[in-house]
Design an enzyme around this catalytic site. Structure first.
Site, mmCIF file in Angstrom:
data_model
loop_
_atom_site.group_PDB
_atom_site.id
_atom_site.type_symbol
_atom_site.label_atom_id
_atom_site.label_comp_id
_atom_site.label_asym_id
_atom_site.label_seq_id
_atom_site.Cartn_x
_atom_site.Cartn_y
_atom_site.Cartn_z
ATOM 1 N N LYS A 84 0.854 -1.189 0.000
ATOM 2 C CA LYS A 84 0.000 0.000 0.000
ATOM 3 C C LYS A 84 0.891 1.241 0.000
ATOM 4 O O LYS A 84 1.783 1.371 0.859
ATOM 5 C CB LYS A 84 -0.835 -0.046 1.282
ATOM 6 C CG LYS A 84 -2.178 0.592 1.184
ATOM 7 C CD LYS A 84 -2.941 0.237 2.466
ATOM 8 C CE LYS A 84 -4.226 0.979 2.583
ATOM 9 N NZ LYS A 84 -4.813 0.816 3.903
HETATM 10 C C1 E4P Z 1 -8.116 2.041 3.890
HETATM 11 O O1 E4P Z 1 -7.451 1.158 3.437
HETATM 12 C C2 E4P Z 1 -7.897 2.671 5.190
HETATM 13 O O2 E4P Z 1 -7.174 1.755 5.986
HETATM 14 C C3 E4P Z 1 -9.154 2.981 5.933
HETATM 15 O O3 E4P Z 1 -10.303 2.536 5.260
HETATM 16 C C4 E4P Z 1 -9.257 4.358 6.474
HETATM 17 O O4 E4P Z 1 -10.456 4.494 7.192
HETATM 18 P P1 E4P Z 1 -10.744 5.681 8.221
HETATM 19 O O5 E4P Z 1 -11.016 6.913 7.424
HETATM 20 O O6 E4P Z 1 -11.949 5.224 8.969
HETATM 21 O O7 E4P Z 1 -9.524 5.824 9.073
#
Ligand code: E4P
Length: 218
Positions: A84
């Site tokens: 990622k």
């Molecule tokens: C995506 O891969 C992120 O890990 C995640 O969905 C972020 O979510 P949040 O905005 O609730 O922190």
């Protein structure tokens, strides 16, 4: 339609993976921090559980992110590991390099259709539009999913839309309806997907009536 869990809490992932309904896991530095654990211990346990697709985030400059990405893939395997990276010039450069080696890359922190287009051009396997955080800033998170999915479809782009930062079950259905390929959600949202008050009421009545049937047939 794939469902990923957005957490680094291994016991919870294990519990829900046993349902047979979970296709992968996404983590990020915040989720790893909340787990209080060494990230690589978490990844190893997820690999051992058989989680088919695990997003592992890398940070730092281009050299560090690219080296870390390659190292993680070597350690945890190309099949299950997705690297990622953030949607920045550095992140997309790393995405391009890793993708050339057929490493799956999830480009995260996507807040516009333009960013998703650049990520697709960089060879991303997934783009992660942050639905909830877009909504928090008063523009449409689910519309973003729709706009990205539409342009990918029209241009036959193979990058998949992974709707992230979801806050409720309604977002899940809509994200798929609007063309999302994958939805990642906190375990609490996944648990709520099963629930409906009419299912509970209906089941209560069926159970009661079944007892009545049994009392007549015994
Ligand atoms: C995506 O891969 C992120 O890990 C995640 O969905 C972020 O979510 P949040 O905005 O609730 O922190």
């Amino acid at each position: 339609m794939k469902i990923f869990l957005d957490t680094a809490d291994v016991p919870t992932i294990k519990k829900h993976f046993a349902s047979g309904l979970i296709d992968g896991v996404t983590t990020n530095p915040t989720l790893i921090m909340k787990s209080g654990r060494d990230p690589e211990d978490v990844y190893q346990e997820l690999v051992d559980l058989g989680i088919p697709d695990i997003s592992m985030e890398v940070v730092g400059d281009t050299v560090t992110m690219a080296a870390e990405g390659a190292r993680l893939v070597k350690k945890f395997g190309k099949d299950k590991t997705t690297i990622k990276v953030p949607c920045t010039p550095d992140g997309l450069w790393v995405c391009k390099q890793l993708s050339k080696d057929l490493i799956k890359v999830n480009v995260t922190l996507i807040f516009s259709q333009a960013q998703a287009i650049l990520a697709a051009k960089a060879g991303a396997k997934y783009v992660s539009p942050f639905v909830g955080r877009v909504d928090d800033n008063s523009f449409g998170g689910l519309c973003l999913v729709k706009d990205i999915a539409k342009v990918f479809r029209e241009h036959m782009v193979r990058t998949e839309v992974l709707a992230a930062s979801l806050r409720g079950v309604r977002d899940v259905g809509r994200a798929f309806e609007y063309g999302g390929d994958i939805v990642t959600m906190p375990p609490g949202v996944f648990e709520k997907m099963y629930k409906h008050i009419l299912t509970d009421q209906g089941l209560e009545l069926f159970d009661k009536d079944w007892k009545e049937v049994q009392s007549h047939t015994q």
